[in-house]
Design an enzyme around this catalytic site. Sequence first.
Site, PDB file in Angstrom:
ATOM      1  N   LYS A 145       0.805  -1.224   0.000  1.00  0.00           N
ATOM      2  CA  LYS A 145       0.000   0.000   0.000  1.00  0.00           C
ATOM      3  C   LYS A 145       0.833   1.266   0.000  1.00  0.00           C
ATOM      4  O   LYS A 145       0.398   2.306  -0.495  1.00  0.00           O
ATOM      5  CB  LYS A 145      -0.961   0.008   1.205  1.00  0.00           C
ATOM      6  CG  LYS A 145      -2.078  -0.993   1.038  1.00  0.00           C
ATOM      7  CD  LYS A 145      -3.244  -0.695   1.928  1.00  0.00           C
ATOM      8  CE  LYS A 145      -4.418  -1.578   1.534  1.00  0.00           C
ATOM      9  NZ  LYS A 145      -5.282  -1.913   2.626  1.00  0.00           N
ATOM     10  N   LYS A 195      -5.902  -9.983  -6.413  1.00  0.00           N
ATOM     11  CA  LYS A 195      -7.168 -10.232  -5.704  1.00  0.00           C
ATOM     12  C   LYS A 195      -8.187  -9.151  -6.046  1.00  0.00           C
ATOM     13  O   LYS A 195      -7.818  -8.023  -6.398  1.00  0.00           O
ATOM     14  CB  LYS A 195      -6.942 -10.339  -4.195  1.00  0.00           C
ATOM     15  CG  LYS A 195      -6.545  -9.053  -3.547  1.00  0.00           C
ATOM     16  CD  LYS A 195      -6.688  -9.101  -2.046  1.00  0.00           C
ATOM     17  CE  LYS A 195      -6.462  -7.682  -1.553  1.00  0.00           C
ATOM     18  NZ  LYS A 195      -6.971  -7.245  -0.355  1.00  0.00           N
ATOM     19  N   LYS A 213     -11.092  -3.345  -3.353  1.00  0.00           N
ATOM     20  CA  LYS A 213     -11.786  -2.062  -3.436  1.00  0.00           C
ATOM     21  C   LYS A 213     -10.903  -1.013  -4.097  1.00  0.00           C
ATOM     22  O   LYS A 213     -11.393  -0.045  -4.670  1.00  0.00           O
ATOM     23  CB  LYS A 213     -12.132  -1.574  -2.025  1.00  0.00           C
ATOM     24  CG  LYS A 213     -13.094  -2.456  -1.266  1.00  0.00           C
ATOM     25  CD  LYS A 213     -13.752  -1.621  -0.189  1.00  0.00           C
ATOM     26  CE  LYS A 213     -14.316  -2.444   0.933  1.00  0.00           C
ATOM     27  NZ  LYS A 213     -13.413  -2.514   2.105  1.00  0.00           N
TER      28      LYS A 213
HETATM   29  P1  AMP Z   1     -11.270  -4.856   3.109  1.00  0.00           P
HETATM   30  O1  AMP Z   1     -11.994  -4.689   1.814  1.00  0.00           O
HETATM   31  O2  AMP Z   1      -9.784  -4.818   2.947  1.00  0.00           O
HETATM   32  O3  AMP Z   1     -11.774  -3.988   4.204  1.00  0.00           O
HETATM   33  O4  AMP Z   1     -11.560  -6.367   3.588  1.00  0.00           O
HETATM   34  C1  AMP Z   1     -12.619  -6.764   4.420  1.00  0.00           C
HETATM   35  C2  AMP Z   1     -12.630  -8.274   4.556  1.00  0.00           C
HETATM   36  O5  AMP Z   1     -12.843  -8.887   3.272  1.00  0.00           O
HETATM   37  C3  AMP Z   1     -11.315  -8.854   5.078  1.00  0.00           C
HETATM   38  O6  AMP Z   1     -11.591  -9.961   5.907  1.00  0.00           O
HETATM   39  C4  AMP Z   1     -10.613  -9.302   3.834  1.00  0.00           C
HETATM   40  O7  AMP Z   1      -9.683 -10.341   4.052  1.00  0.00           O
HETATM   41  C5  AMP Z   1     -11.793  -9.803   2.982  1.00  0.00           C
HETATM   42  N1  AMP Z   1     -11.476  -9.692   1.544  1.00  0.00           N
HETATM   43  C6  AMP Z   1     -11.179  -8.554   0.864  1.00  0.00           C
HETATM   44  N2  AMP Z   1     -10.945  -8.816  -0.439  1.00  0.00           N
HETATM   45  C7  AMP Z   1     -11.092 -10.168  -0.570  1.00  0.00           C
HETATM   46  C8  AMP Z   1     -10.965 -11.068  -1.687  1.00  0.00           C
HETATM   47  N3  AMP Z   1     -10.654 -10.620  -2.900  1.00  0.00           N
HETATM   48  N4  AMP Z   1     -11.173 -12.384  -1.465  1.00  0.00           N
HETATM   49  C9  AMP Z   1     -11.490 -12.847  -0.223  1.00  0.00           C
HETATM   50  N5  AMP Z   1     -11.613 -12.049   0.859  1.00  0.00           N
HETATM   51  C10 AMP Z   1     -11.428 -10.736   0.703  1.00  0.00           C
HETATM   52  N1  TRP Z   2      -7.513  -4.785   8.141  1.00  0.00           N
HETATM   53  C1  TRP Z   2      -8.748  -5.376   7.740  1.00  0.00           C
HETATM   54  C2  TRP Z   2      -8.882  -5.265   6.195  1.00  0.00           C
HETATM   55  O1  TRP Z   2      -8.255  -4.474   5.574  1.00  0.00           O
HETATM   56  C3  TRP Z   2      -9.939  -4.729   8.369  1.00  0.00           C
HETATM   57  C4  TRP Z   2      -9.883  -4.840   9.845  1.00  0.00           C
HETATM   58  C5  TRP Z   2      -9.577  -3.857  10.739  1.00  0.00           C
HETATM   59  C6  TRP Z   2     -10.153  -6.008  10.620  1.00  0.00           C
HETATM   60  N2  TRP Z   2      -9.655  -4.301  11.994  1.00  0.00           N
HETATM   61  C7  TRP Z   2      -9.998  -5.609  11.985  1.00  0.00           C
HETATM   62  C8  TRP Z   2     -10.515  -7.307  10.299  1.00  0.00           C
HETATM   63  C9  TRP Z   2     -10.170  -6.520  13.012  1.00  0.00           C
HETATM   64  C10 TRP Z   2     -10.674  -8.215  11.351  1.00  0.00           C
HETATM   65  C11 TRP Z   2     -10.503  -7.827  12.696  1.00  0.00           C
HETATM   66  O2  TRP Z   2      -9.654  -5.970   5.656  1.00  0.00           O
END
Ligand code: AMP
Ligand code: TRP
Length: 340
Positions: free
Chosen positions: A119, A202, A205
């Site tokens: 990132k 992957k 967002k």
């Molecule tokens: P985030 O979008 O980073 O806030 O992710 C929220 C949750 O969705 C986290 O548990 C991530 O590991 C899961 N996640 C995000 N993108 C993926 C993906 N492409 N495949 C599976 N899990 C995902």
């Molecule tokens: N870091 C996680 C992500 O990007 C989001 C997240 C923040 C999270 N705090 C958490 C997930 C605590 C599980 C538990 O997806």
Amino acid sequence: MKNQRILSGVRPTGHIHLGNYLGAIRQWVRLSQSLSKQGLNEQLFCIVDQHALTTQSDTNNLSLNTYTIAAAYIACGINPDESAIFIQSHVPAHTELAWYLSCIAPLGWLNRMTQFKDKAGKDTGQACLGLYAYPVLMAADILIYKATQVPVGEDQKQHVELARDLAGLFNRHCDVDYFPLPEPLINKSTARIMSLRDGSKKMSKSDLSDYSRLHLTDENDLLTLKIRKAKTDSDPIPDAIKGLESRLEAQNLLGIYANLTEQTLESVCQQFAGQLFSAFKPILTEVVISTLQPIREKIFQLREEKSYLNQILHKGAETANQLANKNLSEIRTLLGLVDR
Ligand code: AMP
Ligand code: TRP
């Protein structure tokens, strides 16, 4: 069986997508349903808005995105009567514990975090401190509730392991067995849903292309178009998984179908063996729409019912604050601080 406390969260950045649903939220729903049946219903689902600030300079959409994620949790099946759904910034104990953990976390552990490297980009000197410290705040999100299980996608495994290591370090530092060591819960077949444009990346967002992911809020026409445009190859579908080696995009689409229809990838291969993706895609589209349409409709309906959502978030924050403040006061004492 010992009481289990589950905690997880999604960042309110960008559009919530099928990877978030399959990798995380669908697991939460299943887990909480099974724990509720056993009377072990301690579940906390957080909208981690303070994490969003580490990568989002645009503050305009943060509040709308926060409500969308809250609505999505409920639309996907989290029961607000059985789980606390709350906004991270409404529970100040998270950031306070993050500071205490920062004071013991070795820099060497943080330097290993691969997501920071991804990132931050090439010029890490320009990345903000919050992005670097993010895994410590995530550890605090988990540990402030003494959570035992953290259902996440594969990309968060390293962060949950850090939380586990920090829990152990804190226990040794204070010479007590205070924090349980939290475990990541990762469902192998949905751990990494891949981009529709590039099967080696992957679904995320932050991908610049909207066509790389299926949003939970996309209308049916757009879902159809995105799947039609999804990258594939011109070979027929093989009759066994082995034939998918090095066909990343093909594997991803068939995997999504398998997950949405609750089948193994092997049986999906057998079912469609010999067919081309041009024939398979409309069938996949139908399954995607039948899953996402009711979720989308419910999200839109709930977003209109802001006072209902506020009520749920308020109640969730009350439960979370109560648990967190009790633990925080014990943590302050363990660290030798004069408690208030
Ligand atoms: P985030 O979008 O980073 O806030 O992710 C929220 C949750 O969705 C986290 O548990 C991530 O590991 C899961 N996640 C995000 N993108 C993926 C993906 N492409 N495949 C599976 N899990 C995902
Ligand atoms: N870091 C996680 C992500 O990007 C989001 C997240 C923040 C999270 N705090 C958490 C997930 C605590 C599980 C538990 O997806």
